[in-house]
Write a protein that holds these residues in place. Sequence first.
Motif, mmCIF file in Angstrom:
data_model
loop_
_atom_site.group_PDB
_atom_site.id
_atom_site.type_symbol
_atom_site.label_atom_id
_atom_site.label_comp_id
_atom_site.label_asym_id
_atom_site.label_seq_id
_atom_site.Cartn_x
_atom_site.Cartn_y
_atom_site.Cartn_z
ATOM 1 N N ARG A 8 91.074 47.503 -24.100
ATOM 2 C CA ARG A 8 90.924 48.948 -24.279
ATOM 3 C C ARG A 8 91.178 49.755 -23.000
ATOM 4 O O ARG A 8 90.915 50.946 -22.958
ATOM 5 C CB ARG A 8 89.523 49.297 -24.815
ATOM 6 C CG ARG A 8 89.168 48.633 -26.126
ATOM 7 C CD ARG A 8 87.747 48.942 -26.506
ATOM 8 N NE ARG A 8 86.810 48.478 -25.488
ATOM 9 C CZ ARG A 8 85.519 48.807 -25.484
ATOM 10 N NH1 ARG A 8 85.030 49.612 -26.422
ATOM 11 N NH2 ARG A 8 84.723 48.345 -24.541
ATOM 12 N N ARG A 37 92.881 59.755 -22.004
ATOM 13 C CA ARG A 37 91.741 59.556 -22.895
ATOM 14 C C ARG A 37 91.088 60.896 -23.252
ATOM 15 O O ARG A 37 90.706 61.130 -24.403
ATOM 16 C CB ARG A 37 90.718 58.634 -22.240
ATOM 17 C CG ARG A 37 91.209 57.214 -22.050
ATOM 18 C CD ARG A 37 90.081 56.308 -21.623
ATOM 19 N NE ARG A 37 90.548 54.950 -21.429
ATOM 20 C CZ ARG A 37 90.700 54.059 -22.403
ATOM 21 N NH1 ARG A 37 90.430 54.409 -23.649
ATOM 22 N NH2 ARG A 37 91.117 52.837 -22.144
ATOM 23 N N THR A 96 83.726 56.717 -24.061
ATOM 24 C CA THR A 96 83.026 55.942 -23.035
ATOM 25 C C THR A 96 83.813 55.856 -21.741
ATOM 26 O O THR A 96 83.244 55.944 -20.643
ATOM 27 C CB THR A 96 82.745 54.520 -23.555
ATOM 28 O OG1 THR A 96 81.954 54.594 -24.740
ATOM 29 C CG2 THR A 96 82.008 53.687 -22.510
ATOM 30 N N SER A 154 87.309 58.563 -30.774
ATOM 31 C CA SER A 154 87.246 57.133 -30.473
ATOM 32 C C SER A 154 86.084 56.837 -29.525
ATOM 33 O O SER A 154 85.989 57.437 -28.446
ATOM 34 C CB SER A 154 88.563 56.680 -29.825
ATOM 35 O OG SER A 154 88.406 55.433 -29.191
ATOM 36 N N ALA A 159 85.697 54.278 -27.660
ATOM 37 C CA ALA A 159 86.245 53.743 -26.401
ATOM 38 C C ALA A 159 86.748 54.876 -25.522
ATOM 39 O O ALA A 159 86.508 54.882 -24.308
ATOM 40 C CB ALA A 159 87.369 52.763 -26.699
ATOM 41 N N ASP A 160 87.469 55.841 -26.108
ATOM 42 C CA ASP A 160 87.963 56.969 -25.330
ATOM 43 C C ASP A 160 86.805 57.767 -24.746
ATOM 44 O O ASP A 160 86.847 58.201 -23.591
ATOM 45 C CB ASP A 160 88.838 57.885 -26.190
ATOM 46 C CG ASP A 160 90.214 57.300 -26.454
ATOM 47 O OD1 ASP A 160 90.617 56.393 -25.707
ATOM 48 O OD2 ASP A 160 90.882 57.749 -27.401
#
Length: 245
Positions: free
Chosen positions: A52, A86, A106, A101, A103-104
């Motif tokens: 990621r 991101r 975080t 998202s 992940a984006d």
Amino acid sequence: MSALSFHVRGWNAWAPGLESESAWRHWATGRAETPEASAPPPAPMPMSLRRRISALGQAALRCAWGLPDAGRSRIVSASRHGEFGRTLSILDALAADDTVSPADFTLSVHHALVGLLSIALGNRKGHVAVAAGPDSFGFGLLEAVACLKERPSEPVVFLYYDEPLPRPYDRFDRGAEPPLAMALSLSSSGAGKGLLLETAAPRGAGDAEGSPGLAFLRFLLTDAPEASWQGERQQWQWRRLAEAA
């Protein structure tokens, strides 16, 4: 500011087409016979530092992971934009009323990469993230050297990475730098190249031009006695320690 001394014990860097030490040294000296860049063997990084993570982020982490002092050093990370792609993805999702998202979300903050690095290394020395516009490299290096002055017995890793803003925000990116990731292992004394860091008032007004990271790397990898870079708020100057006398 008085000159601050430090030593560069090791370094790693990445830019498009410049992935090996020999390629960087040919680039620094301007030799025409620059070899074709070849991808280095996969770095022995854990999956947590590859899953990621963007291409720029992976390059930055690979540079720091390859330094022998990374596991026992305080880490100073500097970036003008961070992984802005991101943030843009988050804004696009919000504008489209889509789910953001995780992940984006975080990994969008400036200290996310160095936080992941410290966890993977088991490094509990602490880390600092610096964002200071066009002067991010200069102030990041200054923070790293200040850490050495605070605790001379502890090495410091300075991690710098940046790339131009994506569309449509590229219109605001005056003096955009090319993609670059680099990591320096610094100590207060001992082996390595001894350097001095100084600052001065900027010479006139105007936007910063060129890449401070590339300017420093060229200075580090050649025999130039000194070099400088004009930022928006400071004139950053580097000299060989031997030149101080």
